[in-house]
Design a protein around this motif. Structure first.
Motif: not given
Length: 144
Positions: A81-84, A101-103, A106-108
């Motif tokens: 849930a954390a934002s960058a 981490i965010v990317d 979103e990808t995996n």
């Protein structure tokens, strides 16, 4: 889980640069205000300069405390849930790793466990071990 003092100090150091800059600006403004208030033919009374410097130093201490409080997460950070920006508050996570981490999420898809962080480029066993006390992985449908 217990956080190490060393980890807290590293997390808090991120806001110190801004706090120091703000304090230096406040000090300059305070000294300028004192010197501008005096008539041109009068020397600056050092008591007023001392008071201005003391006030600026108190402001610097307060700014550092506020920056430290803002940079430290209030509890474990949920990797799903954390934002960058929230991830950057973690020890050893800067802007590039936080975005990675965010990317990756979103990808995996969401992380199932903390060890899934190892799939993120730039995060190894040592970083993961340092983060374990400060992160949590909630299933996506359980988060509030």
């Amino acid at each position: 889980m217990k956080r190490s003092l060393q980890g807290r100090q590293r997390r808090r150091s991120g806001g110190r640069g801004l706090a120091a800059l703000l304090a230096a600006a406040a000090l300059c403004l305070a000294v300028a205000a004192v010197t501008l208030e005096r008539p041109a033919d009068e020397d600056v009374p050092w008591q007023r300069v001392d008071a201005a410097v003391s006030l600026a130093l108190e402001g610097m201490a307060a700014a550092q405390e506020a920056a430290a409080a803002a940079s430290e997460p209030e509890g474990p950070v949920d990797l799903n849930a954390a934002s960058a920006a929230e991830l950057q508050a973690l020890q050893g996570i800067g802007p590039a790793k936080a975005q990675a981490i965010v990317d990756d999420r979103e990808t995996n898809g969401p992380f199932a466990q903390a060890e899934d962080l190892l799939r993120v480029t730039g995060i190894g066993e040592k970083t993961l071990e340092n983060l374990k006390a400060d992160i949590v992985v909630y299933p996506v449908d359980v988060r509030e």
